[in-house]
Write a protein that holds these residues in place. Sequence first.
Motif, mmCIF file in Angstrom:
data_model
loop_
_atom_site.group_PDB
_atom_site.id
_atom_site.type_symbol
_atom_site.label_atom_id
_atom_site.label_comp_id
_atom_site.label_asym_id
_atom_site.label_seq_id
_atom_site.Cartn_x
_atom_site.Cartn_y
_atom_site.Cartn_z
ATOM 1 N N VAL A 36 4.612 1.806 13.089
ATOM 2 C CA VAL A 36 3.943 0.567 12.696
ATOM 3 C C VAL A 36 2.877 0.790 11.630
ATOM 4 N N THR A 37 2.280 1.972 11.642
ATOM 5 C CA THR A 37 1.286 2.235 10.598
ATOM 6 C C THR A 37 1.926 2.231 9.216
ATOM 7 N N THR A 38 3.251 2.481 9.174
ATOM 8 C CA THR A 38 3.977 2.400 7.905
ATOM 9 C C THR A 38 4.426 0.981 7.605
ATOM 10 N N HIS A 39 5.048 0.309 8.592
ATOM 11 C CA HIS A 39 5.641 -0.970 8.235
ATOM 12 C C HIS A 39 4.641 -2.116 8.161
ATOM 13 N N TYR A 40 3.354 -1.869 8.471
ATOM 14 C CA TYR A 40 2.343 -2.894 8.209
ATOM 15 C C TYR A 40 1.636 -2.693 6.867
ATOM 16 N N GLU A 41 2.017 -1.638 6.146
ATOM 17 C CA GLU A 41 1.419 -1.427 4.825
ATOM 18 C C GLU A 41 1.643 -2.619 3.891
ATOM 19 N N PRO A 42 2.860 -3.233 3.862
ATOM 20 C CA PRO A 42 3.022 -4.410 2.988
ATOM 21 C C PRO A 42 2.113 -5.579 3.379
ATOM 22 N N VAL A 43 1.857 -5.752 4.668
ATOM 23 C CA VAL A 43 0.965 -6.833 5.120
ATOM 24 C C VAL A 43 -0.460 -6.563 4.640
ATOM 25 N N ILE A 44 -0.907 -5.318 4.836
ATOM 26 C CA ILE A 44 -2.267 -4.957 4.412
ATOM 27 C C ILE A 44 -2.391 -5.079 2.893
ATOM 28 N N GLU A 45 -1.380 -4.619 2.158
ATOM 29 C CA GLU A 45 -1.438 -4.656 0.695
ATOM 30 C C GLU A 45 -1.422 -6.092 0.172
ATOM 31 N N ARG A 46 -0.570 -6.950 0.736
ATOM 32 C CA ARG A 46 -0.538 -8.345 0.298
ATOM 33 C C ARG A 46 -1.872 -9.026 0.594
ATOM 34 N N SER A 47 -2.450 -8.719 1.737
ATOM 35 C CA SER A 47 -3.753 -9.304 2.083
ATOM 36 C C SER A 47 -4.824 -8.825 1.123
ATOM 37 N N ARG A 48 -4.784 -7.553 0.783
ATOM 38 C CA ARG A 48 -5.795 -7.010 -0.136
ATOM 39 C C ARG A 48 -5.724 -7.696 -1.492
ATOM 40 N N ARG A 49 -4.471 -7.873 -1.986
ATOM 41 C CA ARG A 49 -4.321 -8.513 -3.293
ATOM 42 C C ARG A 49 -4.820 -9.961 -3.270
ATOM 43 N N ALA A 50 -4.688 -10.620 -2.114
ATOM 44 C CA ALA A 50 -5.134 -12.011 -2.000
ATOM 45 C C ALA A 50 -6.585 -12.111 -1.543
ATOM 46 N N GLU A 51 -7.270 -10.966 -1.468
ATOM 47 C CA GLU A 51 -8.667 -10.908 -1.022
ATOM 48 C C GLU A 51 -8.831 -11.489 0.381
ATOM 49 N N LEU A 52 -7.871 -11.148 1.247
ATOM 50 C CA LEU A 52 -7.929 -11.534 2.656
ATOM 51 C C LEU A 52 -8.341 -10.329 3.484
ATOM 52 N N ASP A 53 -9.228 -10.541 4.420
ATOM 53 C CA ASP A 53 -9.628 -9.457 5.316
ATOM 54 C C ASP A 53 -8.671 -9.373 6.501
ATOM 55 N N THR A 54 -8.417 -8.157 6.951
ATOM 56 C CA THR A 54 -7.573 -7.935 8.132
ATOM 57 C C THR A 54 -8.288 -6.990 9.106
#
Length: 773
Positions: free
Chosen positions: A287-305
């Motif tokens: 899961v630490t790998t397959h949540y990378e796209p979620v974290i990256e998309r959030s970062r680009r949209a300036e969303l905190d996770t």
Amino acid sequence: MKGDAYTVVGAGAIGGTLAHSLAAAGHPVTVIDTDADHVAAIRADGLTILRGEERESVRLDAATPEDYQGPPLRRVLLSVKAQATQAAMRWIAPRLAPDGYVVSVQNGFNEELIGQHVGTERTIAAFVNIFADVVKSGVVRDGGPGAFIIGEPGGAPVSERVRDLVADLQAWGPAQASDNVEGYLWAKAAFGAMLSATALADAPMAELIDRHRAAMYALAAEVYAAADTAGIRLEPFDAYDAPAFRPGDPVARDAACDRLTAWLRTQPKDRSGIWRDLAVRHRPVEVTTHYEPVIERSRRAELDTPVLSAVLEGLRELERDPSGMSEARLDALDALAKSQGEHTTAGEHSAAGSPVDAMAIPAKMIDVPAETDDKALGDLPIGPALTKVQAIAVRNWLDAHRDAMADDLAAYTSLESSSDDKECLAACLDWLRGWLDASLGAPESEELLPRDGAGDVLIRRYAGTRPSANTPVLLVAHYDTVWSTGTLRDWPYRREDDRISGPGVFDMKAGLVQAMWALRALRELDLPVPACTLLLNGDEETGSQASTEVIVAEARASRAALVFEASADGAVKTTRKGVGLFSLTVRGEEAHAGLDPTRGASAVNEMARQVLALEGIADPEAGTTVNVGVLRGGTRSNVTAGEAVAHLDVRVATAAERDRVDAALAALVPVDPRTTLKLDGGWNRPVFERTEGVGRLFAIARDCAAPLGLDLRETAVGGASDGNFILATGTPVLDGLGAVGGGAHARSEHVTLSGMVERSALAAGVLAAFAGA
């Protein structure tokens, strides 16, 4: 064979389930897996699926990537862990036929990476929610029906190849085609974040999601916010109502969570595959790998996770040390979620600091070592509740019923319950349920938990009286024995004056009889009784492998545990050793021992050297023993041995010794460089070290014994019990409260009836102390 051929790359839980279904339906199937033992088992015995008590095996081709010599690949189901996608695609790409395709039957968002290797036109998207587990090489346990959605990448219209694929996969179950696979993948990412969070603790998924809704809702909100930036339309699946988990309607969200947890409680698999990777297989999670796209998309949209990031950080910590699992981690997630509010929108930034800082938990809270049981000390009694007159009245009442106690033990012993005889275990447990009903009345509730290949687990909950606290006391006994079915024919139950003998009377059938009569005595004499949970385990003698998760969950929900294992010459057990069960395999090189004696590398000779090295790991002064109990190797006397296997039993008295033994085993190296070593297995039971809580329980029991004229002693023993698992959760344990006698696992096994009366009176006093606390 009939139908289209398939190649399944990654024959684990999901891949193995699908490969089995397709092969059973007549499709030619080849599985590719990097686990050579798994491949060898499939080649030898077929791929086996367990469904409850049923086993079904199918024959299919199997190979490791290195060994595959087959034709180009056309229909590939890729079901490796997300972190292995890159390596798998490097192997698949040069072998994929021009008209072939790869279906991402995986967790996470892997289609883009697959497309980079073989092109989007040869990539098919899929969403899969199959609950399954690999239980051993070649064998997969089917966890029940789930969802399986297939479609073209990027939301393209459903194609003919997708329809053909869906038609073939009806062999598994209700596969469907959709032009919105991404909507399912993002919905599962939210649900998967919840399941990931439950792996931070050792308890059923349903219970943790139910108890920690603040964290679960925050995780869903963070994933949804990222999905919204791409205009994803979330899709519901199975019992997960994705739209209802959006912030804004608390009533609808709570109702959706109620439905989800109710559904999860019906599933045969109560822990996630993430938990199993950490706690059982001791390997990195995906899961630490397959949540990378979620974290990256959030970062680009300036969303905190913050909550999702804290979960991932916690999982990384547990990859290094899974003993740090604790529900305190989810308590911290709840606090973090509440500090964030409903969710963070684009452009808003949390002031709570970094995810790691927000998740910080004192080490004492997140560890579950045997050194501390502070969580329950406040729930323990401070002393006996029965007066001397009442304690003596209990003993006298029990003494008046000694013949009835003996009759109960006779009836119980006449039911054989060998750990390896599922049918006899079931009959024995059925008798116990009727006996308990007749003796104590119907329980407040009952749970009968089926176990594959082992005796079922029975949990009965009894209400307390008077000022009894709601949190129950856990009463633990096992009904399986080491005695093979048929032993009663030449060694029946026998009572001679005060001495009773028979298979299982000491370990531990008399203990359960004593526990029941203790409860009955308190009720009959109108004395206080605490709320109790009675847990009967059917595989303790074989390591409690099928019941550990249940035992641990009940321990966490209890104030303390009384284990009715046999006493040690009358003493209760306040220290038990931890037990490790390991196997060492040496592989050498076979050759003709007479014609070419120098070419071979003898695995037997190497094993002889290794046995001496293993003997050197023992430290009797520290209480550490290493026993090579089984040793086998070679095939014929005139062949240099190609393989030898040793099975070890390791016992340690302290956590420090456990760590030392781990390091010593890991440091083993072959003396003959032409041979190789492989170590399997692990620690079956944690160390049971005397803690403050254990000491408090012993002091209470000693004070309860005094009015009975008993000078109760405590002792340390080398054997382990289910008490080891319980104490590791932080729940105080009083062990060895059962029979007085001897001869465990021997034909000299016996108990004394007078001892049964005394120990039952003692147990009644301890139980009453909890009712008055």
